[in-house]
Design a protein around this motif. Structure first.
Motif, PDB file in Angstrom:
ATOM      1  N   THR A 134       0.847  -1.211   0.000  1.00 27.25           N
ATOM      2  CA  THR A 134       0.000   0.000   0.000  1.00 27.25           C
ATOM      3  C   THR A 134       0.878   1.255   0.000  1.00 27.25           C
ATOM      4  O   THR A 134       0.608   2.220  -0.723  1.00 27.25           O
ATOM      5  CB  THR A 134      -0.951   0.001   1.215  1.00 27.25           C
ATOM      6  N   PHE A 171       2.248   1.706  -3.427  1.00 24.45           N
ATOM      7  CA  PHE A 171       1.190   2.242  -4.285  1.00 24.45           C
ATOM      8  C   PHE A 171       1.124   3.777  -4.137  1.00 24.45           C
ATOM      9  O   PHE A 171       1.130   4.509  -5.125  1.00 24.45           O
ATOM     10  CB  PHE A 171      -0.151   1.608  -3.895  1.00 24.45           C
ATOM     11  N   HIS A 172       1.081   4.222  -2.883  1.00 22.22           N
ATOM     12  CA  HIS A 172       0.990   5.679  -2.640  1.00 22.22           C
ATOM     13  C   HIS A 172       2.258   6.405  -3.113  1.00 22.22           C
ATOM     14  O   HIS A 172       2.174   7.494  -3.688  1.00 22.22           O
ATOM     15  CB  HIS A 172       0.756   5.955  -1.159  1.00 22.22           C
ATOM     16  N   LYS A 214       4.171   5.594  -5.514  1.00 21.65           N
ATOM     17  CA  LYS A 214       4.152   5.686  -6.983  1.00 21.65           C
ATOM     18  C   LYS A 214       3.332   6.902  -7.410  1.00 21.65           C
ATOM     19  O   LYS A 214       3.744   7.672  -8.277  1.00 21.65           O
ATOM     20  CB  LYS A 214       3.561   4.387  -7.559  1.00 21.65           C
ATOM     21  N   PHE A 270      -9.485  -0.342  -2.645  1.00 23.07           N
ATOM     22  CA  PHE A 270      -8.861  -1.675  -2.513  1.00 23.07           C
ATOM     23  C   PHE A 270      -9.820  -2.628  -1.792  1.00 23.07           C
ATOM     24  O   PHE A 270      -9.924  -3.798  -2.146  1.00 23.07           O
ATOM     25  CB  PHE A 270      -7.552  -1.607  -1.721  1.00 23.07           C
ATOM     26  N   VAL A 275       3.349  -0.234 -10.460  1.00 25.68           N
ATOM     27  CA  VAL A 275       3.111  -0.545  -9.040  1.00 25.68           C
ATOM     28  C   VAL A 275       1.624  -0.462  -8.670  1.00 25.68           C
ATOM     29  O   VAL A 275       1.127  -1.287  -7.899  1.00 25.68           O
ATOM     30  CB  VAL A 275       3.941   0.409  -8.147  1.00 25.68           C
ATOM     31  N   HIS A 293      -0.473  -3.731  -7.389  1.00 26.84           N
ATOM     32  CA  HIS A 293      -1.085  -3.796  -6.065  1.00 26.84           C
ATOM     33  C   HIS A 293      -2.519  -4.319  -6.152  1.00 26.84           C
ATOM     34  O   HIS A 293      -2.923  -5.185  -5.370  1.00 26.84           O
ATOM     35  CB  HIS A 293      -1.048  -2.415  -5.418  1.00 26.84           C
TER      36      HIS A 293
END
Lengths: 185, 122
Positions: free
Chosen positions: A45, A48-49, A51, B37, B94, B98
């Protein structure tokens, strides 16, 4: 910063987790696992952030031994919001074209062979009509009331209303019986 | 529907409800991506809830056929997700990685639970 870059940046910042990541990076450079522990989020997570933050240009990375370290791009935060707003919009040209199209549509609807058919009820449309009539007058010249009336009468019989409305819309100014066209700011 | 299926359906329902609740809370806390998510996770559970009900309709009273049908789907469905994961991994995307890994992790969890309930190993 382009408009789309600014939108990207604002979207990116409008997230609690990403803001917390940035706050952590404002203290010192960190790697993914450390941020994950600090913020009680999983490493994927955090990645992800990061990126998203990298894509928005607010975070940069560098390798330090085995770790990929992330740091805050402080330069981007020195840009003021006003500076972003003052940037010429990618949309500006399209907006100008839309405005011009609308103006032409109003003119076509209310003028016929150079004569005004009726005074539009909507102020926005009336303003456009008055601007067209005002173009029949030169700048930097004083007109008598009679001259004004005659020129307006070429467009519309009720010259009194048009003359009064042009004063109200600040297209014209008067001093007694003298009139002159006002330049736009 | 037998007891094992009921237990499995209850498990899926609880997971779906928990994901939706977490998604709502995260979105309200301005953590929209993390909220999404959770929606992805809920979606995977919902897919398998549907498969469970399809198995019920297709296989009627044949308990063994139902189990086989479900296990077959649980192997089939993530194939495209694994391909997709490998593809985005190659491109170092990415963000998508995810999301694909959330789907694969969730399906693994469902598979483990399925095995646990039916007391069987692959």
């Amino acid at each position: 910063m382009t408009e789309s870059e600014a939108i990207n940046l604002f979207k990116c910042l409008a997230d609690t987790s990403r803001l917390q990541i940035l706050k952590s990076l404002a203290v010192e450079d960190m790697y993914v696992e450390r941020l994950a522990k600090r913020l009680d989020l999983t490493a994927p997570t955090i990645s992800f952030h990061l990126k998203k933050l990298s894509d928005a240009g607010v975070v940069t990375s560098y390798k330090n031994q085995y770790y990929m370290m992330y740091s805050l791009n402080k330069k981007i935060f020195q840009t003021s919001i006003l500076e972003i707003l003052l940037q010429e919009s990618d949309e500006a040209q399209k907006q100008a074209q839309r405005d011009a199209d609308y103006r032409q549509k109003v003119i076509d609807a209310f003028f016929e062979y150079g004569k005004l058919k009726s005074i539009p009820a909507q102020l926005k449309k009336e303003r456009i009509v008055l601007e067209v009539i005002a173009e029949a007058f030169e700048f930097d010249r004083i007109y008598s009331e009679r001259e004004v009336n005659l020129r307006i009468a070429d467009f519309y019989d009720d010259f009194c209303t048009i003359r009064r409305d042009m004063i109200r819309e600040q297209l014209f100014a008067r001093n007694g019986t003298e009139y002159w066209r006002i330049k736009k700011n | 529907m037998n007891k094992k299926q009921q237990e499995f359906e209850l498990y899926l329902d609880e997971k779906i409800a928990a994901c939706k609740q977490r998604s709502k809370r995260l979105t309200a806390d301005d953590r929209t991506d993390e909220g999404n998510f959770e929606k992805v996770r809920a979606n995977v559970y919902e897919i398998f809830k549907t498969i469970l009900s399809v198995a019920e309709k297709v296989c009627k009273e044949d308990e063994l056929a139902k189990k086989r049908f479900f296990l077959q789907k649980i192997e089939q469905i993530p194939t495209s997700w694994t391909i997709s994961y490998e593809k985005v991994k190659q491109h170092k995307d990415v963000e998508k990685m995810h999301i694909e890994s959330i789907k694969l992790d969730t399906i693994q969890e469902i598979k483990d639970k399925c095995m646990q309930i039916w007391e069987e190993t692959v």
